[in-house]
Structure formats: structure tokens, C-alpha cells
Design a protein around this motif. Sequence first.
Motif, mmCIF file in Angstrom:
data_model
loop_
_atom_site.group_PDB
_atom_site.id
_atom_site.type_symbol
_atom_site.label_atom_id
_atom_site.label_comp_id
_atom_site.label_asym_id
_atom_site.label_seq_id
_atom_site.Cartn_x
_atom_site.Cartn_y
_atom_site.Cartn_z
ATOM 1 N N GLU A 46 46.218 62.882 71.192
ATOM 2 C CA GLU A 46 46.682 64.248 70.966
ATOM 3 C C GLU A 46 48.115 64.298 70.466
ATOM 4 O O GLU A 46 48.576 65.338 70.003
ATOM 5 N N ASP B 269 53.918 70.102 74.962
ATOM 6 C CA ASP B 269 52.823 70.832 74.332
ATOM 7 C C ASP B 269 51.584 69.960 74.167
ATOM 8 O O ASP B 269 50.453 70.461 74.169
ATOM 9 N N VAL B 270 51.781 68.652 74.043
ATOM 10 C CA VAL B 270 50.656 67.727 73.950
ATOM 11 C C VAL B 270 49.843 67.769 75.237
ATOM 12 O O VAL B 270 48.607 67.852 75.214
ATOM 13 N N LYS C 183 49.813 70.167 77.439
ATOM 14 C CA LYS C 183 49.226 71.499 77.574
ATOM 15 C C LYS C 183 47.954 71.632 76.736
ATOM 16 O O LYS C 183 46.992 72.285 77.163
ATOM 17 N N ARG C 184 47.921 71.017 75.570
ATOM 18 C CA ARG C 184 46.705 71.057 74.742
ATOM 19 C C ARG C 184 45.564 70.316 75.432
ATOM 20 O O ARG C 184 44.411 70.754 75.407
ATOM 21 N N ALA D 147 44.337 72.522 78.240
ATOM 22 C CA ALA D 147 43.624 73.718 77.794
ATOM 23 C C ALA D 147 42.133 73.456 77.586
ATOM 24 O O ALA D 147 41.321 74.386 77.641
ATOM 25 N N LYS D 148 41.755 72.214 77.406
ATOM 26 C CA LYS D 148 40.340 71.869 77.218
ATOM 27 C C LYS D 148 39.587 71.794 78.540
ATOM 28 O O LYS D 148 38.356 71.745 78.551
#
Length: 234
Positions: free
Chosen positions: A85, A201-202, A204-205, A208-209
Amino acid sequence: MSLTGGKRFGAGRSGRTAATVVAAVAACSGIGWTAVALTSSSTAARPPVTCAYTPTGAGPRTVGVPSFDADSAGRPLTFRLTTGEGTVTVKALTEDAPCATNSFSYLAGKKYFDGSKCHRLTTKGIFVLECGDPAGVGNSDPGYSYPDENLAGAVYPAGTVAVSKAQPGRNGGQFFISYGDPAFRLNPDWTPFGKVVEGLDVVKRIAAKGTASGEPDGAPKEPVVLTAVTVQRP
């Protein structure tokens, strides 16, 4: 980090309901989160640092036991964690957690983390991604352990990187990254040894999944592999 058995942050994943997870964490941690900064270096004179790394026997990927050079204990270090990611950059708290940062640097140099999967994600109550077990299950160490440090006033807001425990009282190679402020104050049981300075942010991505089971505590829905963990020195 593993919160089963009272203080292990990372086991007991599938089959839990959100209420069970939050209740279990709350029972271990106590309510009342206060958003404050990570513990920082004191300007007062520090006593000489010594680090004891105790062999624990064979692990899934043993790499020996690190030595410790007290003269380099406070020198700046940056860790770079590369995933599919993206990359997460961590500033090491070398003065506050010299034994943990020395261990992490040693393991990175031995490529202990490379190719390993992050085995736990939590998405309610506490918000962490846990990695560092080459077996990918969260119950092993690199063949040695070492004591806690940097726990006085320790808190775990977003961006914190701290040592997980393969078993209660056994710090090794596992670690977690907080990608959000916890909903309550956690007991200071896990050594903070770094702070994310780029790439939160990596994480968090990834979060989020969600998890593979759909529960708020379990393996990430999509495998998260640490393709490389490297150390940078100024």
C-alpha cells in the motif's frame, strides 16, 4: 500489541463481537482517554543505558541475539516500512527507548521482518495495525526477549509505534502502529519506541478495508506484507 491474557496485545481474534472486544480492552485498560503527546526526551542527565536481551529458544525465524553499544544509544534513527500500500516512515525514539530501538534496528538489518504479514487489525475502541511475526499469527518472538522501557506516562495516540508482546512479559519483534486515537486511555503496558512522521495515510487505507472476518478485531481483509524494513542513519 496483544491484549489477551491481561496484557498481550494481539491474540483472540475471530469470533469476537464488537462488544466483547471493547469490553475486554476496557477491562484491561480503563476508560478516560486524554489526547497528549508521546513521552519525550528529558533534558535531565540520563543514567548509563544497559540492555539485556534474553534468549527464549527457537522462533519461526531466529537471527541470534543483538548486542548493545551504549555510545550510540541516543543517535537518531529512522525506520522505513515498505508495504504493497505504500511506505511508512517512523522516527525512532532512541533516547527514550534505546533497547527497543536497538532491537528493531538489529532485526531490520537481519531482514527479519521482510516478507512477513501484519497479522492483526482493530477497528473499534482501539485502532491499530499489528505486525512483526514472521509466522503471521502473533504468538512468536525472534528467539530473544527484553524488558519494558519508556512506560512512565506512556500513551498511544495516532502515529504511535510501540512494542507488542508475543506472550505477557515478552517483548520481541512484534509491534503495532496506532492509526487513530483510542476511544479510552490504555494502561501504559507497551513500550513506545517510534512515531510515524510520514505514511500514516497508508495504515489508514489498510484499516479502511476492514478485517477478513468483518469483526472489529482480526486479520486484515487484504494481506499486508512488509516487503522491506530498513534503517536510515543521518
